[in-house]
Design a protein around this motif. Sequence first.
Motif, PDB file in Angstrom:
ATOM      1  N   GLY A  92       0.769  -1.237   0.000  1.00  0.00           N
ATOM      2  CA  GLY A  92       0.000   0.000   0.000  1.00  0.00           C
ATOM      3  C   GLY A  92       0.801   1.288   0.000  1.00  0.00           C
ATOM      4  N   PHE A  93       2.101   1.215   0.290  1.00  0.00           N
ATOM      5  CA  PHE A  93       2.880   2.452   0.422  1.00  0.00           C
ATOM      6  C   PHE A  93       2.914   3.225  -0.889  1.00  0.00           C
ATOM      7  CE2 PHE A  93       6.771   4.918   0.101  1.00  0.00           C
ATOM      8  CZ  PHE A  93       6.755   5.635   1.276  1.00  0.00           C
ATOM      9  N   LYS A  94       3.281   2.543  -1.979  1.00  0.00           N
ATOM     10  CA  LYS A  94       3.395   3.242  -3.258  1.00  0.00           C
ATOM     11  C   LYS A  94       2.030   3.667  -3.788  1.00  0.00           C
ATOM     12  CE  LYS A  94       7.729   1.048  -4.648  1.00  0.00           C
ATOM     13  NZ  LYS A  94       8.412   0.181  -5.635  1.00  0.00           N
TER      14      LYS A  94
ATOM     15  N   ALA B 142      -4.773  -5.117   0.987  1.00  0.00           N
ATOM     16  CA  ALA B 142      -4.966  -5.835   2.260  1.00  0.00           C
ATOM     17  C   ALA B 142      -3.979  -5.430   3.354  1.00  0.00           C
ATOM     18  CB  ALA B 142      -4.879  -7.349   2.010  1.00  0.00           C
ATOM     19  N   VAL B 143      -4.013  -4.161   3.743  1.00  0.00           N
ATOM     20  CA  VAL B 143      -3.170  -3.667   4.834  1.00  0.00           C
ATOM     21  C   VAL B 143      -3.925  -3.842   6.147  1.00  0.00           C
ATOM     22  CG1 VAL B 143      -2.027  -1.651   5.813  1.00  0.00           C
ATOM     23  CG2 VAL B 143      -1.988  -2.036   3.336  1.00  0.00           C
ATOM     24  N   GLU B 144      -3.333  -4.548   7.071  1.00  0.00           N
ATOM     25  CA  GLU B 144      -4.007  -4.851   8.338  1.00  0.00           C
ATOM     26  C   GLU B 144      -4.445  -3.586   9.071  1.00  0.00           C
ATOM     27  OE1 GLU B 144      -3.008  -6.984  12.647  1.00  0.00           O
ATOM     28  OE2 GLU B 144      -1.603  -7.168  10.964  1.00  0.00           O
ATOM     29  N   ALA B 145      -3.584  -2.560   9.060  1.00  0.00           N
ATOM     30  CA  ALA B 145      -3.888  -1.333   9.808  1.00  0.00           C
ATOM     31  C   ALA B 145      -5.068  -0.561   9.221  1.00  0.00           C
ATOM     32  CB  ALA B 145      -2.649  -0.435   9.849  1.00  0.00           C
TER      33      ALA B 145
ATOM     34  N   LEU C  46      -2.058   7.687   6.822  1.00  0.00           N
ATOM     35  CA  LEU C  46      -2.312   6.252   6.664  1.00  0.00           C
ATOM     36  C   LEU C  46      -1.015   5.483   6.446  1.00  0.00           C
ATOM     37  CD1 LEU C  46      -5.506   6.389   4.431  1.00  0.00           C
ATOM     38  CD2 LEU C  46      -5.381   5.342   6.709  1.00  0.00           C
ATOM     39  N   ALA C  47      -0.158   6.010   5.588  1.00  0.00           N
ATOM     40  CA  ALA C  47       1.123   5.339   5.341  1.00  0.00           C
ATOM     41  C   ALA C  47       1.948   5.269   6.621  1.00  0.00           C
ATOM     42  CB  ALA C  47       1.892   6.063   4.239  1.00  0.00           C
ATOM     43  N   GLY C  48       1.994   6.376   7.353  1.00  0.00           N
ATOM     44  CA  GLY C  48       2.736   6.384   8.611  1.00  0.00           C
ATOM     45  C   GLY C  48       2.125   5.468   9.655  1.00  0.00           C
ATOM     46  N   MET C  49       0.784   5.417   9.691  1.00  0.00           N
ATOM     47  CA  MET C  49       0.107   4.566  10.670  1.00  0.00           C
ATOM     48  C   MET C  49       0.386   3.089  10.403  1.00  0.00           C
ATOM     49  SD  MET C  49      -3.941   4.450  11.734  1.00  0.00           S
ATOM     50  CE  MET C  49      -4.509   3.707  10.198  1.00  0.00           C
ATOM     51  N   ASP C  50       0.381   2.695   9.130  1.00  0.00           N
ATOM     52  CA  ASP C  50       0.662   1.299   8.795  1.00  0.00           C
ATOM     53  C   ASP C  50       2.068   0.912   9.213  1.00  0.00           C
ATOM     54  OD1 ASP C  50       0.760  -1.273   7.477  1.00  0.00           O
ATOM     55  OD2 ASP C  50       1.827  -0.263   5.855  1.00  0.00           O
ATOM     56  N   VAL C  51       3.047   1.730   8.843  1.00  0.00           N
ATOM     57  CA  VAL C  51       4.430   1.444   9.211  1.00  0.00           C
ATOM     58  C   VAL C  51       4.572   1.384  10.725  1.00  0.00           C
ATOM     59  CG1 VAL C  51       6.786   2.334   9.174  1.00  0.00           C
ATOM     60  CG2 VAL C  51       5.395   2.435   7.110  1.00  0.00           C
TER      61      VAL C  51
END
Length: 391
Positions: free
Chosen positions: A69-71, A126-129, A194-199
């Motif tokens: 999901g990052f890119k 499918a990102v868990e966060a 969102l990107a920061g939260m997932d990481v």
Amino acid sequence: MTAHASPELVDLFTTYTSSADSIGARLTAVTSRRRADDPLIVATARDFALYPGGGRPPTVEGFRLSTRGFKELAGISHLGPALATLVELAETYGDDTWRASAARLLGQVERSRAANSAELWRDVIAVEAYEGREQAIADMVDYGCAMTARYLRAALADRDYLSARTLREDYLDGGGGAPPPVPLNALMIATFFLAGMDVAHRVLRWFAEQRVDWSRAMVVVAGQQGRPTAGVTWNTSSVAALLLGASRYELALDRLYMAPHAPTFDTPVDGDLSAVAALEEPLRRIWSHTRATVVLGELMFTGYPRYTPDGTHAPDVSDPAVTEIGEMPVIHGPDDWRALVTRLRMVLEDPRQLLSGCVTDYAVSQLVAADNHPAKVVVPGLDGVTYPTDL
């Protein structure tokens, strides 16, 4: 004129430093041996490595470009700067290539919009966060693509429409012209968050499983982080923010060294950690060498003011009279849009900043406060926002 060096004075110089058998090198070696059992944490631009100490093998956790999901989110985050670049090309430089670039971007935006769906985010990316937010994310992406396509079509039809004013008023934040139903600034903040939260979610969980003794941890952020000028200080590094959050802010800043010239390893392939293991000793030496010099300050200059790390200072921009800042502003909450949008501006103007690290520190702090439950965190620009999907 031929330069001449005095061998005697050069030898005096190398007696203390710049030679393998110098007095300074001896202190580094002794310091490194004394800390051989302490955990060493090394962060590169893509991975964290934990060297437990005592000769035990390292473990690695990837956290950035190779993750889901990052890119995809970064592509949406960059729509604003992409349009601003077209404006700059056309208005400042009179470069007619903007038109071909705009047409190319329009085609890609439409292609991305067609591929976007809640099912894509839930079943493929499918990102868990992001669990439970897939429809909202899909709606946001659809809206971002639609608004971008609308702006590009207007610019391609009328060159005079392409301007800094219409970009701000009709796209980024409204305030005149034909203001957007939801400012695109909100979308940029949401995607960065969102990107920061997932990481952060994955990193916090991974470090919790490692049970690190943060009071003894030796931490090195190694190599280039983002653009060449970025992320080289505590308060400009999203990686440092992740590490501090992972320790639940128990890690002392004076144990975290930013080392942009330190050797790094590539992301391990097929579980092969040999290259990671080979760097343990040189990376321990870097930390120990830095530490060995630092501790001389108290020994030599007791009674004089000491250096105290202050990497968490953040200015407050809630007062409209504040027009200039030198560090990232404090965010008072998910609706603090003056601070949030100021951060968008700062990551562009301040070469020290990581572009993708706009709100990572805020996402980390919110996750720590929520005991690492993403569903309990408010995502600014997404939660409580309705993105029109009929454009």
